[in-house]
Design a protein around this motif. Structure first.
Motif, mmCIF file in Angstrom:
data_model
loop_
_atom_site.group_PDB
_atom_site.id
_atom_site.type_symbol
_atom_site.label_atom_id
_atom_site.label_comp_id
_atom_site.label_asym_id
_atom_site.label_seq_id
_atom_site.Cartn_x
_atom_site.Cartn_y
_atom_site.Cartn_z
ATOM 1 N N GLU A 3 0.837 -1.186 0.000
ATOM 2 C CA GLU A 3 0.000 0.000 0.000
ATOM 3 C C GLU A 3 0.878 1.244 0.000
ATOM 4 O O GLU A 3 2.047 1.198 0.378
ATOM 5 C CB GLU A 3 -0.910 0.006 1.222
ATOM 6 C CG GLU A 3 -1.917 -1.126 1.245
ATOM 7 C CD GLU A 3 -2.834 -1.035 2.450
ATOM 8 O OE1 GLU A 3 -2.513 -0.258 3.375
ATOM 9 O OE2 GLU A 3 -3.855 -1.727 2.470
ATOM 10 N N VAL A 4 0.309 2.364 -0.414
ATOM 11 C CA VAL A 4 1.011 3.641 -0.381
ATOM 12 C C VAL A 4 0.710 4.303 0.959
ATOM 13 O O VAL A 4 -0.452 4.564 1.288
ATOM 14 C CB VAL A 4 0.574 4.554 -1.536
ATOM 15 C CG1 VAL A 4 1.257 5.920 -1.409
ATOM 16 C CG2 VAL A 4 0.899 3.917 -2.872
ATOM 17 N N THR A 15 6.320 12.937 1.510
ATOM 18 C CA THR A 15 7.077 11.688 1.504
ATOM 19 C C THR A 15 6.101 10.527 1.573
ATOM 20 O O THR A 15 5.232 10.488 2.444
ATOM 21 C CB THR A 15 8.060 11.621 2.694
ATOM 22 O OG1 THR A 15 8.977 12.715 2.607
ATOM 23 C CG2 THR A 15 8.839 10.316 2.657
ATOM 24 N N LEU A 16 6.256 9.597 0.644
ATOM 25 C CA LEU A 16 5.401 8.415 0.561
ATOM 26 C C LEU A 16 6.258 7.176 0.768
ATOM 27 O O LEU A 16 7.443 7.151 0.410
ATOM 28 C CB LEU A 16 4.724 8.324 -0.807
ATOM 29 C CG LEU A 16 4.032 9.578 -1.339
ATOM 30 C CD1 LEU A 16 3.511 9.329 -2.750
ATOM 31 C CD2 LEU A 16 2.890 9.989 -0.410
ATOM 32 N N ARG A 17 5.656 6.140 1.346
ATOM 33 C CA ARG A 17 6.342 4.854 1.474
ATOM 34 C C ARG A 17 5.542 3.793 0.736
ATOM 35 O O ARG A 17 4.334 3.649 0.931
ATOM 36 C CB ARG A 17 6.509 4.453 2.939
ATOM 37 C CG ARG A 17 7.218 3.104 3.089
ATOM 38 C CD ARG A 17 7.582 2.778 4.521
ATOM 39 N NE ARG A 17 8.390 1.550 4.576
ATOM 40 C CZ ARG A 17 9.048 1.141 5.663
ATOM 41 N NH1 ARG A 17 8.985 1.852 6.772
ATOM 42 N NH2 ARG A 17 9.754 0.026 5.619
ATOM 43 N N VAL A 18 6.243 3.052 -0.116
ATOM 44 C CA VAL A 18 5.658 1.918 -0.816
ATOM 45 C C VAL A 18 6.566 0.724 -0.547
ATOM 46 O O VAL A 18 7.665 0.621 -1.102
ATOM 47 C CB VAL A 18 5.544 2.173 -2.331
ATOM 48 C CG1 VAL A 18 4.806 1.008 -2.998
ATOM 49 C CG2 VAL A 18 4.822 3.481 -2.610
ATOM 50 N N GLU A 20 9.419 -1.124 0.815
ATOM 51 C CA GLU A 20 10.710 -0.724 1.358
ATOM 52 C C GLU A 20 11.318 0.457 0.613
ATOM 53 O O GLU A 20 12.533 0.691 0.694
ATOM 54 C CB GLU A 20 11.677 -1.915 1.319
ATOM 55 C CG GLU A 20 11.262 -3.065 2.228
ATOM 56 C CD GLU A 20 11.125 -2.604 3.679
ATOM 57 O OE1 GLU A 20 12.124 -2.126 4.246
ATOM 58 O OE2 GLU A 20 10.012 -2.719 4.239
ATOM 59 N N VAL A 21 10.495 1.190 -0.122
ATOM 60 C CA VAL A 21 10.962 2.345 -0.886
ATOM 61 C C VAL A 21 10.251 3.600 -0.398
ATOM 62 O O VAL A 21 9.031 3.606 -0.216
ATOM 63 C CB VAL A 21 10.710 2.160 -2.404
ATOM 64 C CG1 VAL A 21 11.109 3.418 -3.171
ATOM 65 C CG2 VAL A 21 11.473 0.946 -2.925
ATOM 66 N N PHE A 22 11.035 4.663 -0.178
ATOM 67 C CA PHE A 22 10.491 5.969 0.169
ATOM 68 C C PHE A 22 10.609 6.890 -1.045
ATOM 69 O O PHE A 22 11.660 6.941 -1.688
ATOM 70 C CB PHE A 22 11.246 6.577 1.346
ATOM 71 C CG PHE A 22 10.879 5.975 2.677
ATOM 72 C CD1 PHE A 22 9.893 6.551 3.457
ATOM 73 C CD2 PHE A 22 11.514 4.826 3.132
ATOM 74 C CE1 PHE A 22 9.551 5.996 4.681
ATOM 75 C CE2 PHE A 22 11.181 4.265 4.351
ATOM 76 C CZ PHE A 22 10.193 4.846 5.127
ATOM 77 N N LEU A 23 9.542 7.600 -1.335
ATOM 78 C CA LEU A 23 9.510 8.562 -2.433
ATOM 79 C C LEU A 23 9.295 9.950 -1.857
ATOM 80 O O LEU A 23 8.260 10.202 -1.235
ATOM 81 C CB LEU A 23 8.393 8.222 -3.417
ATOM 82 C CG LEU A 23 8.466 6.847 -4.080
ATOM 83 C CD1 LEU A 23 7.194 6.577 -4.867
ATOM 84 C CD2 LEU A 23 9.690 6.736 -4.973
ATOM 85 N N LYS A 24 10.276 10.815 -2.037
ATOM 86 C CA LYS A 24 10.140 12.194 -1.550
ATOM 87 C C LYS A 24 9.865 13.093 -2.750
ATOM 88 O O LYS A 24 10.635 13.105 -3.721
ATOM 89 C CB LYS A 24 11.406 12.651 -0.834
ATOM 90 C CG LYS A 24 11.339 14.111 -0.382
ATOM 91 C CD LYS A 24 12.594 14.558 0.342
ATOM 92 C CE LYS A 24 12.640 14.014 1.739
ATOM 93 N NZ LYS A 24 13.774 14.578 2.507
#
Length: 248
Positions: A3-4, A15-18, A20-24
């Motif tokens: 999930e996002v 900042t989003l987490r999907v 084990e990846v963080f998207l800033k």
């Protein structure tokens, strides 16, 4: 399927987490450039950069947990706080980065910014005048010449991860650069004065505690209005307004 998760979001960045990846996602691409550069130079554990295509930076999650959160109880042992202090000292002793960071504002710039913010806090009825006046006096101790150090610039407790009493990762480097080392120490211990001794034991150097307390006032005075305007509760127990009240 992952999930996002929205980690934090406001008008400047999100900042989003999907998994084990963080998207800033940052409205200012220069902050992403500064963050990638700082993580490459920092001599402490940082997240792995997966890719960076402004306005988005993707990093891998780091191991471990934080030592607590602002406005909440500390969750880590004294050894974990000391390990954080040692890692902060390692950063501050590193060769200076090319950029001037958030902790590197000039005395004149910071003083003017602080005075303007104090006026707005009182004029807008956000804080009592005596609370602002007292903390502006306390803050004066931070407005002095400082030897430049490699600083993180936004070393909130939520940005330092510890595993087995060792720092496993420090995140969010967009404000990093040359600055006042005591600003980092104050930011990390904001709202957790009970662990200042542990952090300084790991840091391993004599520091002026009055300056750290002054930075608590500076950071809180400058943050309150922004937090309120962006939907955060600066008056929650243990948060910025409580830090200001502690100086009364």
């Amino acid at each position: 399927m992952d999930e996002v998760e929205v980690v934090v979001a406001h008008s400047e960045r999100a900042t989003l987490r999907v998994g084990e990846v963080f998207l800033k996602v940052d409205a200012d691409p220069t902050r992403l450039d500064a963050e990638v550069e700082a993580m490459a130079l920092a001599p402490v554990p940082t997240p792995q950069v997966l890719w960076c295509t402004p306005p988005v930076l993707a990093t891998a999650a780091v191991r471990g947990t934080t030592l607590g959160r602002l406005g909440g109880p500390s969750t880590g042992p004294a050894a974990g706080w000391a390990a954080a202090g040692a890692a902060i000292r390692q950063l501050h002793d590193a060769p200076l980065p090319p950029r001037l960071g958030r902790a590197g504002r000039s005395i004149a710039t910071l003083s003017a910014e602080l005075d303007a913010e104090c006026d707005l806090l009182v004029a807008n009825g956000l804080l009592p005048a005596d609370l602002v006046t007292r903390n502006r006096r306390v803050a004066e101790a931070a407005l002095r010449p400082w030897p430049p150090a490699f600083t993180h610039g936004d070393l909130q407790i939520a940005h330092v991860f510890v595993e087995a009493d060792e720092v496993s990762g420090i995140i969010d480097w967009s404000e990093a650069g040359r600055g006042d080392a005591l600003y980092d120490l104050a930011t990390f211990t904001l709202g957790h004065e009970e662990h200042l001794d542990d952090v300084l034991a790991g840091y391993g150097a004599d520091v002026d505690r009055d300056v750290i307390r002054a930075w608590w006032s500076v950071r809180s005075l400058l943050a309150v209005r922004w937090l309120i305007e962006h939907g955060f509760d600066a008056d929650a127990p243990g948060c910025e307004i409580d830090v200001l009240r502690a100086h009364m």
